[in-house]
Design an enzyme around this catalytic site. Structure first.
Site: not given
Ligand code: MRU
Length: 342
Positions: A224, A183, A51-53
């Site tokens: 994201d 997270q 996960r994480g963009a």
């Molecule tokens: O649902 P997730 O855990 O994928 O969400 C992650 C986030 O909101 C992060 O802050 C975002 O993706 C930036 S990651 C460098």
């Protein structure tokens, strides 16, 4: 980043498979896994094993290259992967980079590798530019995990912190726990511990109180999707921190690579917000005294829930974006110029 002295990234290519750290198990278990089929890649993204963009974008890029190599229909694979998570635009950017090289499977894998390496370079450069915003002992509040699990090798919001630590600036991080999937508590706290960075975990609602007390120097989160006007979607709870920062005169920065900017989405209301399962809010998972991972209910049975995974912070609350091309204001003009668009 190193774990127990060994170099790791959140995702890597290994033979005809995509290797990844299973983030659902952190911090209790540090285990890697691998996806050898298209559906395993799609499940890893939608089930949030990764996960994480930016990490989602890299996974999708390798996933599409993998799909082509194992003989899947490329257009179908693209359609499946692009629908796995709707908010992070990096997913589409990673897929498009690989699609541009189709149908040559060698060129598609090379494109996925190039996308991966350019995300690593962007994350590193975000740290260098973001360093200018920190002083010795700066107290940074961050939300969710925008660390190296979320953006290959350095993270986005954490990259200035890791850079400051390496420069001997002794940064301090308030880690917002980030209900419902935690997270912050599970992954960012683990990253900080692993990197030896002084930090305290806080309940999400504690951020405003700490800002009111003058105990936060700067808020830095990831993103994201950043719309053309600077409105920014990030993990649910980010908007509350931005409002509190604004009310208390605390600078609020979004750290993100240019792959997170979406010039085709005009403003925040046009960003699709993922709604996730109600059980993410009704239950919690953790380690029992016997070392077993267990999920428990925390609400009366059948409590109805809504579970938006992201919120939108208006550009007016954002002090600036920390990107690989520098720190820019949250204005349409600055965004277009950074993206080299007319
Ligand atoms: O649902 P997730 O855990 O994928 O969400 C992650 C986030 O909101 C992060 O802050 C975002 O993706 C930036 S990651 C460098």
């Amino acid at each position: 980043m190193k774990v127990n002295g060994e170099d790791y990234r959140a995702i890597w290519w290994e033979g005809d498979a995509v290797g990844f750290i299973d983030q659902r198990l952190l911090p209790h278990r540090f285990e890697s896994s691998s996806a050898t089929t298209l559906s395993q890649v799609a499940d890893a993204i939608s089930g949030m094993a990764i996960r994480g963009a930016p990490t989602i974008g890299v996974m999708a890029a390798y996933g599409l290259a993998l799909a082509a190599r194992i003989g899947e229909q490329i257009d179908d694979a693209y359609s499946l992967l692009v629908g796995t998570r709707p908010t992070a635009i990096n997913l589409k950017v990673g897929l498009d980079a690989v699609m541009a090289a189709a149908p040559d499977t060698g060129a598609m894998l090379a494109a996925a590798r190039t996308h991966d390496e350019s995300e690593v370079a962007a994350a590193r450069a975000i740290g260098v530019h973001g360093l200018d915003l920190l002083e010795h002992g700066s107290r940074v509040l961050t939300h969710c995990n925008a660390g190296w699990m979320a953006a290959q090798d350095w993270g986005t919001a954490t990259s200035p912190v890791y850079t400051a630590a390496r420069e001997g600036l002794n940064p301090f991080v308030w880690v917002s726990e980030t209900r419902p999937r935690l997270q912050g508590a599970r992954i960012t706290a683990w990253e900080m511990l692993n990197e030896g960075i002084d930090h305290r975990l806080i309940a999400d609602g504690a951020g405003a109180q700490l800002m009111r007390q003058g105990r936060v120097d700067v808020v830095i989160t990831g993103a994201d999707r950043i719309a053309a006007n600077g409105d920014t979607a990030n993990k649910i709870g980010t908007y509350s921190h931005a409002l509190a920062a604004h009310a208390n005169g605390v600078p609020f920065y979004i750290a993100a690579p240019l792959t997170t900017f979406d010039s085709r989405t005009p403003h925040g209301d046009a960003i699709p917000i993922e709604e996730r399962d109600e059980n993410e809010v009704r239950t919690l998972e953790g380690l029992t005294e016997d070392g077993e991972l267990k999920r428990v209910a925390i609400t009366p049975p059948g409590t109805q829930v809504i579970n938006p995974a992201f919120d939108v912070t208006p550009a007016s609350l954002i002090t600036g974006f920390i990107t690989e091309v520098g720190v820019i204001p949250a204005t349409p003009e600055a965004i277009m110029s950074a993206l080299k668009l007319p």
